[in-house]
Design an enzyme around this catalytic site. Structure first.
Site: not given
Ligand SMILES: [Zn+2]
Lengths: 144, 385
Positions: B287, B338
């Site tokens: 991430y 995202y």
């Protein structure tokens, strides 16, 4: 001394835990009366003995820049005339494991570096709404 | 318990720039879930569990009512309001399936920031309350500031270079060029462009920071046993972990391990549970809220020592399909889209299925590490059998 952040920028809302930190004009950590552990930010209990007899302890006000950032993009946009500004993470000389955020008031934001020695100074501000005199801890770089 | 549950379906919506989704967030969530269920060869009425993270606005009551689910036997989110919960939300589904609390669990994340405004920005008014007084009063405001503070110290302690931060952004961009779903598809990033881009919060340039986007992604988890009768090659959840080291929860950088991505504990747990080592992993999704914490997470997950990180990410080592450890092979948060990191879960599953647009050969173990720099961290490891 004038404020590092612009006039009108957020003030600390004073509560029982942070009153000494923002009003005493000293660098303050929280100490346990039972086992002498120090901690920051103030907690409801001691992280070593879990006791709740806690008090403020004044420190020398000396420290070292442990880390830092230079804010170039203003969040919120109202800070557009204030950037670049620096925020430093200070490791206290008396308690190196304790780290406190602040601004370096006597140096260009882009000249801050890890390892610089700093000394606490205090911004005197009036919180008219709360009727309080504040002493906001800040830092002067004394040795680069 | 490990290895009882498997991912049997994945789905995602079209990805949009922030505020450009023509659909509401709830519509996006429903669409991604519907696609994942269809991909699995199941029907919506078969779903009896829902997990998410980051305080999802799309609650299981509303979803189950609108989606025609017959019943909800399990619904949960991990604690905490950030991307550090991505893998933890899959861990909850794994736990529910393994314990028999539910038969088919959907895990998802959806966001439409045009509809709901920007997350992660604190705009103090006249006063800063509670622990934010120690930070906001000094203009220390955003996740970028938090991660920049950690990264400065990490760079100082281990001699990490700005070029190593760039490598994370460049890998994401390179992989997005292979992925038509990616918002940065057709918009390659050069090293020079990276270094020339404006500073956001030093040491972060613009391209160190993930954008804000709209869309939704979802997976379906069931038992390995039931998975045999379904449409896709099952992707077993070999192990998952969530965790904090001693006093990692101390506030305002007073955790003894600072600078940490909060993955030391997670790393130890996951390898122990899985019975494998980092060297046994062929592809990983990390991430990227910001590039710096990804470097920290790589080291804390045990892929290399912090002193070795410059070399570990250099020379195309993290670029797929042929690098030593390709990371963020869909383009990730930085360059695909995202969706608070959940698109990384779908990509990790695709790598095991052999369906990635940047397919790494012979994937036996595919890892996802959740949002670094915020505690508690989490990770999930998928396997090929
Ligand atoms: Zn004590």
């Amino acid at each position: 001394m004038s404020r590092y952040m612009p006039d009108g920028w957020a003030l600390p809302a004073i509560d029982n835990k942070n009153r000494d930190f923002f009003t005493s004009g000293k660098i303050v950590v929280q100490a346990c009366k039972d086992c002498d552990t120090v901690q920051h930010p103030p907690e409801d209990i001691c992280h070593v003995c879990q006791g709740s007899a806690l008090e403020s302890r004044f420190c020398s006000g000396e420290g070292t820049v442990y880390s830092h950032i230079v804010v170039e993009h203003p969040i919120p946009g109202s800070l557009k005339d204030r950037v670049p500004y620096a925020v430093i993470l200070v490791s206290l000389t008396d308690h190196p494991q304790i780290r406190i955020l602040g601004n370096p008031v006597n140096i260009e934001a882009r000249d801050v570096a890890v390892g610089q020695k700093v000394r606490a100074v205090f911004e005197s501000l009036e919180d008219k709404e709360a009727g309080l005199e504040l002493k906001i801890p800040q830092w002067e770089v004394i040795q680069t | 318990m490990q290895g009882k549950a498997a991912v049997v379906g994945i789905g995602e919506t079209t990805y949009y720039k922030r505020g450009e989704s023509p659909k509401t967030e709830f519509q996006l969530a429903s669409e991604a879930i519907g696609k994942a269920v269809e991909d699995a060869g199941l029907e919506l009425k078969d779903i009896d569990g829902v997990t998410s993270y980051m305080e999802s606005r799309n609650d299981p009551g509303r979803l189950s009512a609108a989606l025609g689910m017959k019943n909800v036997a399990f619904a949960a989110q991990p604690w905490g309001g950030g991307g550090n919960g991505v893998a933890a939300s899959v861990a909850l589904a794994d736990a529910a399936i393994s314990a028999g609390y539910a038969k088919n669990v959907v895990v998802f994340r959806a966001l439409a920031q045009g509809q709901f405004g920007r997350f992660g920005q604190s705009k103090p008014r006249t006063h800063a309350y509670g622990n934010s007084a120690y930070s906001a009063v000094y203009g220390f405001l955003s996740p970028a500031h938090v991660c920049a503070m950690q990264t400065t110290r990490f760079m100082h302690e281990y001699g990490v270079t700005q070029d190593s931060l760039a490598e994370i952004a460049l890998a994401a961009s390179a992989h997005a060029q292979l992925n038509p779903r990616a918002l940065r598809y057709g918009k390659p990033l050069s090293r020079q462009q990276y270094h020339d881009s404006r500073w956001i919060a030093k040491p972060f340039h613009l391209y160190d920071c993930c954008p804000e986007n709209d869309g939704a992604t979802a997976i379906v988890v069931t038992t390995r046993e039931r998975a045999r009768d379904l449409k896709q090659k099952p992707v077993p959840i070999l192990a998952a972990a969530q965790g904090l080291g001693k006093r990692d929860g101390a506030l305002i950088f007073n955790e003894p391990a600072f600078p940490t991505s909060f993955n030391r504990e997670v790393g130890q747990q996951i390898w122990e549970r899985a019975g494998i080592q980092p060297k046994d992993v062929q592809v990983a999704q990390f991430y990227e809220n910001f590039t710096g914490p990804v470097l920290m997470a790589i080291t804390e997950m045990g892929f290399c020592k912090p002193e070795e990180i410059n070399e570990f990410v250099a020379n195309g080592n993290i670029q797929g399909p042929g690098g030593k450890l390709p990371i963020n092979t869909s383009g990730g948060n930085l360059a695909e889209c995202y969706i608070h990191g959940f698109e990384l879960i779908n990509e990790a599953v695709r790598q095991v299925r052999g369906q990635s647009t940047c397919q790494v050969p012979d994937v036996e173990h595919s890892l996802v590490v959740s949002g670094p720099g915020f505690s508690p961290g989490s990770a999930v490891l998928f396997s090929s059998d």
